[in-house]
Design an enzyme around this catalytic site. Structure first.
Site, PDB file in Angstrom:
ATOM      1  N   ALA A 262       0.982  -1.081   0.029  1.00 37.26           N
ATOM      2  CA  ALA A 262       0.199   0.002   0.070  1.00 37.26           C
ATOM      3  C   ALA A 262       0.957   1.273   0.127  1.00 37.26           C
ATOM      4  O   ALA A 262       2.131   0.965   0.183  1.00 37.26           O
ATOM      5  CB  ALA A 262      -0.813   0.046   1.233  1.00 37.26           C
ATOM      6  N   MET A 263       0.347   2.357  -0.046  1.00 37.76           N
ATOM      7  CA  MET A 263       0.919   3.766  -0.550  1.00 37.76           C
ATOM      8  C   MET A 263       0.416   4.844   0.365  1.00 37.76           C
ATOM      9  O   MET A 263      -0.916   5.050   0.185  1.00 37.76           O
ATOM     10  CB  MET A 263       1.148   3.705  -1.954  1.00 37.76           C
ATOM     11  CG  MET A 263       1.991   5.110  -2.275  1.00 37.76           C
ATOM     12  SD  MET A 263       3.770   5.005  -1.621  1.00 37.76           S
ATOM     13  CE  MET A 263       4.183   6.544  -1.259  1.00 37.76           C
ATOM     14  N   GLU A 264       1.381   5.678   0.773  1.00 38.50           N
ATOM     15  CA  GLU A 264       0.791   6.951   1.757  1.00 38.50           C
ATOM     16  C   GLU A 264       0.351   8.046   1.078  1.00 38.50           C
ATOM     17  O   GLU A 264       0.764   8.974   1.839  1.00 38.50           O
ATOM     18  CB  GLU A 264       1.746   6.886   2.960  1.00 38.50           C
ATOM     19  CG  GLU A 264       3.157   7.340   2.459  1.00 38.50           C
ATOM     20  CD  GLU A 264       4.439   6.418   2.190  1.00 38.50           C
ATOM     21  OE1 GLU A 264       3.834   4.945   1.805  1.00 38.50           O
ATOM     22  OE2 GLU A 264       5.512   6.796   2.399  1.00 38.50           O
ATOM     23  N   ASN A 265       0.205   7.993  -0.219  1.00 36.03           N
ATOM     24  CA  ASN A 265       0.000   9.224  -0.798  1.00 36.03           C
ATOM     25  C   ASN A 265      -0.742  10.266   0.241  1.00 36.03           C
ATOM     26  O   ASN A 265      -2.031   9.919   0.608  1.00 36.03           O
ATOM     27  CB  ASN A 265      -0.686   9.147  -1.972  1.00 36.03           C
ATOM     28  CG  ASN A 265      -0.345   7.950  -2.719  1.00 36.03           C
ATOM     29  OD1 ASN A 265       0.976   7.824  -3.323  1.00 36.03           O
ATOM     30  ND2 ASN A 265      -1.096   6.833  -3.103  1.00 36.03           N
ATOM     31  N   HIS A 297      -0.362   1.604   9.328  1.00 38.59           N
ATOM     32  CA  HIS A 297       0.983   1.981   8.953  1.00 38.59           C
ATOM     33  C   HIS A 297       0.735   3.087   7.751  1.00 38.59           C
ATOM     34  O   HIS A 297       1.564   4.237   7.928  1.00 38.59           O
ATOM     35  CB  HIS A 297       1.622   0.798   8.034  1.00 38.59           C
ATOM     36  CG  HIS A 297       2.985   1.090   7.345  1.00 38.59           C
ATOM     37  ND1 HIS A 297       3.976   0.760   8.160  1.00 38.59           N
ATOM     38  CD2 HIS A 297       3.377   1.525   6.363  1.00 38.59           C
ATOM     39  CE1 HIS A 297       5.356   1.097   7.454  1.00 38.59           C
ATOM     40  NE2 HIS A 297       4.567   1.689   6.306  1.00 38.59           N
ATOM     41  N   GLU A 298       0.018   3.164   6.781  1.00 43.02           N
ATOM     42  CA  GLU A 298      -0.248   3.909   5.850  1.00 43.02           C
ATOM     43  C   GLU A 298      -0.958   5.440   6.387  1.00 43.02           C
ATOM     44  O   GLU A 298      -0.153   6.505   5.853  1.00 43.02           O
ATOM     45  CB  GLU A 298      -0.986   3.634   4.395  1.00 43.02           C
ATOM     46  CG  GLU A 298      -0.453   2.309   4.027  1.00 43.02           C
ATOM     47  CD  GLU A 298       0.832   2.221   3.474  1.00 43.02           C
ATOM     48  OE1 GLU A 298       1.441   3.351   3.266  1.00 43.02           O
ATOM     49  OE2 GLU A 298       1.672   1.216   3.570  1.00 43.02           O
ATOM     50  N   HIS A 301       1.962   7.178   8.503  1.00 43.58           N
ATOM     51  CA  HIS A 301       2.815   7.929   7.428  1.00 43.58           C
ATOM     52  C   HIS A 301       2.399   9.403   7.344  1.00 43.58           C
ATOM     53  O   HIS A 301       3.486  10.172   7.160  1.00 43.58           O
ATOM     54  CB  HIS A 301       2.945   7.208   6.071  1.00 43.58           C
ATOM     55  CG  HIS A 301       4.029   6.497   5.926  1.00 43.58           C
ATOM     56  ND1 HIS A 301       4.978   6.332   6.477  1.00 43.58           N
ATOM     57  CD2 HIS A 301       3.714   4.849   5.358  1.00 43.58           C
ATOM     58  CE1 HIS A 301       5.839   5.290   5.822  1.00 43.58           C
ATOM     59  NE2 HIS A 301       5.244   4.383   5.466  1.00 43.58           N
TER      60      HIS A 301
HETATM   61  N1  PHE Z   1       5.739   3.609   1.226  1.00 43.59           N
HETATM   62  C1  PHE Z   1       4.860   2.118   0.988  1.00 43.59           C
HETATM   63  C2  PHE Z   1       4.822   1.571   2.385  1.00 43.59           C
HETATM   64  O1  PHE Z   1       4.264   2.219   2.986  1.00 43.59           O
HETATM   65  C3  PHE Z   1       5.738   1.140   0.274  1.00 43.59           C
HETATM   66  C4  PHE Z   1       5.842   1.285  -1.168  1.00 43.59           C
HETATM   67  C5  PHE Z   1       6.961   1.530  -1.886  1.00 43.59           C
HETATM   68  C6  PHE Z   1       4.648   0.845  -1.887  1.00 43.59           C
HETATM   69  C7  PHE Z   1       7.143   1.858  -3.172  1.00 43.59           C
HETATM   70  C8  PHE Z   1       4.584   1.110  -3.152  1.00 43.59           C
HETATM   71  C9  PHE Z   1       5.714   1.703  -3.868  1.00 43.59           C
HETATM   72  O2  PHE Z   1       5.673   0.827   3.066  1.00 43.59           O
HETATM   73 ZN    ZN Z   2       5.750   2.439   4.791  1.00 42.10          ZN
END
Ligand code: PHE
Ligand code: ZN
Length: 874
Positions: A262-265, A297-298, A301
């Site tokens: 997943a991704m924390e945008n 987690h996300e 962030h």
């Molecule tokens: N930053 C994301 C995380 O919470 C991981 C991630 C990195 C997702 C690169 C997609 C691409 O850990």
């Molecule tokens: Zn992360």
């Protein structure tokens, strides 16, 4: 070895950017194969007066470029756009065309299930527009999205929605503004048909935040658990870290095609659907647990990552290690500290310890890389989290909170470094924290030795601790690291024993080992003690205690530290499994100890399930040299089968005493009960091949599977039938497939369960499954289900003929052609070939060489294969 190995990027070369981009306006005109992206950037010089403007960009078709409205000359390569001479302050306008439909790298803007979505971390934004794609370039974004209304009713980006409306030709638009400065890796855009699960929450300061989770149409009810986890995460971060959410809207979107979890945008998290959607019939308890922790987690962030971001990618663990530590704290508060700690340590040992002892070992803060994508590793995440945990153990919870408050306040709105993080601890304690830096800059798992001598007349115990870290690639010499050692004493019967240390009478104490070794004296130790060292796993080290063989049994019987109690069982099992010949007395004693645990009414079910789990084959391999996977597999099975035979009546009684659940609740007590019941079934079935009551065992497993009312029990039943094989197993697999054929997330499980079966036929089965109409290498979830499931299946992957390695090589090369980031993640299982006995060793090496020699290899895969094959290993 090839000579075209790409040049690494080095931390020591870091320089601040020559230009700032305080504002970024993007205008997306979405079309599957020809999306137009217009960017309007305000740019100001902060470096030397003659520095050219160099922007990053890949796979972009440049249509137009202007400075302050005037056409300008630029030089475009595969990776950059350069304008030789620019003013000190200007507006840069570019227009590019990109092709999201055919973007199978799943980085930049791509399409998943007919929807547009983005993934920009680490360096995907350069596939969207020409930009300073580096995390220390912070900008305010305004984003306009245009698309046909039909098919794309939702147009989402970061921040707040300013405006939306209709256009001609059935098109519509939305205008978003994010008031916070952010690096471009946190940019996100989603457009498509989605269902929304909505809720609101009131923050500590009384603001109302709209919460929206966007999922596939028809899947709305499956977002309920994620929403619940989100609200609990938001409250927890307010209460435990004093962190309040900062926008009026928080959105999460689930997508099927995603390279990672997943991704924390900012304000618009994007999730792999497997880590978001849950209901009892399709998700296991392990899925619920993962969803809860990844949602947290996300969300966390937003402060540790977004408000305070990283200066450069070498500092990745500044956000990841800290955020993992934060999500682990959350999960522990939700589900129980001992059980959570055991699971975290299991994961650390399964993935990080092997990495840290092999050719891919790297510091938590690496000093160079070729592709940063290759550094989203267990070391940066999990070992990074352990370091934060040690700092907290060292300063104590109150000072830790002060240090974190200081860190957030001092670095808010900036791109920070690990030095800034440690400076916060220095600021609140006045102490020098530079010795802790070695944990970040040095690879390798430290070894900790503990020994003791007891003076019965004086009632004193002299304890000696010593540390050493083995050499890792590129780092022959190692510094000492501060190691927090939490320890206690037991009597020979396993009762806790008091002692005096540093003037205090206690049953537990904390010692920080700062040098190579140290000796401490405990007084008022009444009887010959048993050591309980490294309680709660207070440091990520390999512990060796010099003690009598019986001491582990005392801890097994009664260590009040649940972690060390579990650990003692793991240690005993390791001793039995790795012995040259079976020791029946030891097995008897171990079985008795296990019997006492699983029938103890004071222990919780989740703990019992964990203590029944023998060390995994990959964990055991860490303790054998050279590694013989067949030996480990056989001996581990033998121990399981022996335990099964000795404990069978107890197992059956306990199993019968726990009713099959007919209602479902995802809470940890209910999940623990299901875990225990499934562990009992598993151990009963483990003796299947030697059993006289085969019919009874088949009936048990079949009814467990057939009567299951939730996915956890269905999987438990299927796993039990894996011991049986033949028709009962195949029937269950077919039933499972027929029932869930339209549920991609469950069919992923169907693939991975078969790939993970420890059976000689598995390689053939996996090859056949790779031709199954439902197999799709372009969807990482499906590909990983089969291929990663298989590569983790030690006895099958390491089949003597090397056929398992060949299959992996074929798969890596096939996927590398379109998705290097995902392909590269599966090089690791081949990397530790030097540690294996023949012929595994040679076969693994040949497989790696085949990869390294393949034409058109990506930088990602090449970097890892080359590092794994490097002769130097010290
Ligand atoms: N930053 C994301 C995380 O919470 C991981 C991630 C990195 C997702 C690169 C997609 C691409 O850990
Ligand atoms: Zn992360």
């Amino acid at each position: 070895m090839r000579t075209d190995t790409p040049q690494p990027i080095k931390l020591s070369d870091y320089t601040a950017p020559d230009f700032l981009i305080p504002s970024t306006e993007l205008d997306f005109d979405l079309a599957p194969e020809a999306t137009r992206v217009r960017a309007r950037l305000t740019v100001t010089r902060q470096g030397p007066a003659n520095a050219p403007l160099v922007l990053m960009g890949e796979r972009l078709r440049l249509i137009n470029i202007r400075i302050d409205g005037q056409p300008v000359e630029s030089v475009v390569t595969d990776e950059t756009l350069t304008i030789a001479s620019v003013p000190d302050q200007f507006v840069l306008e570019t227009e590019v065309e990109i092709d999201p439909l055919n973007n199978k790298t799943l980085e930049g803007l791509y399409m998943s299930s007919g929807r547009y979505c983005t993934q920009c971390e680490a360096e995907g934004f350069r596939k969207i527009t020409y930009y300073l794609d580096r995390p220390d370039s912070l900008s305010k974004y305004r984003v306009r999205i245009t698309a046909p209304r039909s098919g794309f009713p939702h147009l989402l980006s970061n921040g707040n929605l300013l405006e939306k409306g209709d256009l001609d030709d059935g098109r519509h638009y939305a205008l978003w503004e994010d008031p916070f400065f952010k690096p471009c890796y946190l940019f996100a855009l989603v457009a498509g048909e989605l269902d929304v699960y909505e809720d609101t929450i009131e923050t500590v300061s009384g603001r109302t935040v709209d919460l929206k989770i966007y999922v596939d149409t028809g899947m709305k009810t499956r977002a309920a658990y994620a929403m619940d986890a989100l609200k609990r995460s938001m409250k927890w971060d307010e209460e435990v870290y004093g962190r309040e959410y900062d926008l009026d809207l928080f959105m999460i979107v689930a997508v099927r095609d995603f390279n990672f979890g997943a991704m924390e945008n900012k304000g618009l998290n994007i999730f792999n659907a497997s880590l978001l959607l849950a209901d009892p019939t399709t998700a296991t308890d392990a899925d619920y647990e993962r969803i809860e922790s990844v949602i947290a987690h996300e969300y966390f962030h937003n402060w540790s990552g977004n408000r305070v971001t990283c200066r450069d990618w070498f500092q990745l663990c500044l956000k990841e290690g800290l955020t993992v530590f934060r999500d682990q704290g959350f999960s522990a508060d939700q589900r129980g500290h001992a059980v959570a700690r055991i699971k975290d340590v299991k994961a650390l040992r399964a993935r990080q310890f092997p990495e840290d002892s092999g050719p891919l070992a790297h510091p938590v803060r690496p000093s160079s890389y070729v592709k940063i994508d290759n550094f989203y590793t267990a070391t940066i995440y999990e070992k990074g989290a352990e370091i934060v945990g040690m700092l907290k153990t060292y300063v104590g919870p109150q000072v830790y909170r002060q240090a974190l408050d200081h860190y957030f306040a001092a670095n808010d709105g900036t791109a920070a470094t690990l030095e800034d993080f440690l400076a916060a601890f220095e600021a609140v304690t006045g102490e020098d924290f530079s010795p802790w830096m070695a944990w970040y800059t040095q690879a390798g798992t430290p070894q900790l030795r503990a020994s003791s001598t007891y003076d019965a007349a004086a009632h004193t115990l002299t304890l000696t601790f010593a540390q050493a870290t083995p050499a890792t690639p590129g780092q022959a010499q190692k510094a000492v690291v501060p190691i927090p050692i939490r320890f206690g004493l037991l009597s020979q019967d396993g009762d806790k024993q008091m002692f005096r240390h540093d003037g205090h009478l206690a049953s537990e104490a904390l010692h920080i080992l700062r040098g190579a070794d140290t000796t401490i004296v405990l007084t008022e130790v009444k009887s010959p003690p048993v050591l309980s060292i490294l309680r709660h796993f207070s440091a990520p080290v390999l512990l060796h205690i010099e003690e009598s063989g019986n001491d582990a049994f005392a801890r097994f019987r009664g260590d009040p530290d649940a972690f060390n109690r579990w650990e003692s069982a793991q240690g005993l099992a390791k001793r039995i499994i790795l012995a040259e010949r079976p020791d029946a007395d030891l097995i008897d004693a171990f079985a008795e100890g296990l019997d006492a645990c699983i029938t103890d009414e004071n222990l919780d079910d989740a703990f019992k399930a964990l203590i029944m789990g023998l060390p995994t084959e990959s964990d055991l391999a860490q303790h054998m040299s050279p590694i013989d996977p067949a030996f480990i597999h056989k001996n581990r099975n033998n121990l399981k089968s022996a335990l099964s035979a000795r404990l069978f009546d107890t197992l059956r009684d306990l199993y019968r005493s726990i009713p099959a659940p007919n209602t479902f609740s995802p809470d940890s007590v209910s999940a623990g009960r299901r875990a225990f019941r499934n562990a009992l079934l598993d151990l009963m079935l483990a003796r299947y091949n030697n059993a006289e009551n085969k019919d009874e065992l088949i009936a048990l497993a079949e009814s467990h599977f057939g009567q299951a009312t939730n996915m956890t029990d269905m999987v438990g039943g299927l796993l039990a039938l894996t011991y049986v094989q033949g028709t009962p197993y195949q029937n269950a697999l077919d039933t499972f497939y027929d029932r869930f054929r339209n549920e991609p997330l469950v069919i992923d499980k169907w693939f991975s369960l078969q790939a993970a079966a420890a059976h000689p036929d598995t390689l053939d089965r996996v090859r056949a499954l790779s031709q199954h109409p439902d197999f799709d290498a372009k969807t990482p979830n499906r590909w990983r289900a089969l291929v990663q499931g298989f590569a983790n299946n030690q006895s099958v992957f390491h089949a003597p003929g090397g056929g398992g390695y060949q299959f992996l090589v074929e798969q890596i090369l096939a996927v590398d052609a379109f998705n290097p980031m995902t392909a590269a993640r599966l090089v690791e299982p081949l990397s530790r070939y030097r540690f294996y006995t023949s012929p595994y060793r040679e076969n693994m090496q040949t497989a790696l060489q085949t990869i390294a020699a393949a034409p058109n290899l990506s930088k990602n895969v090449l970097e890892l294969a080359a590092r794994a094959l490097t002769e130097e290993h010290s």
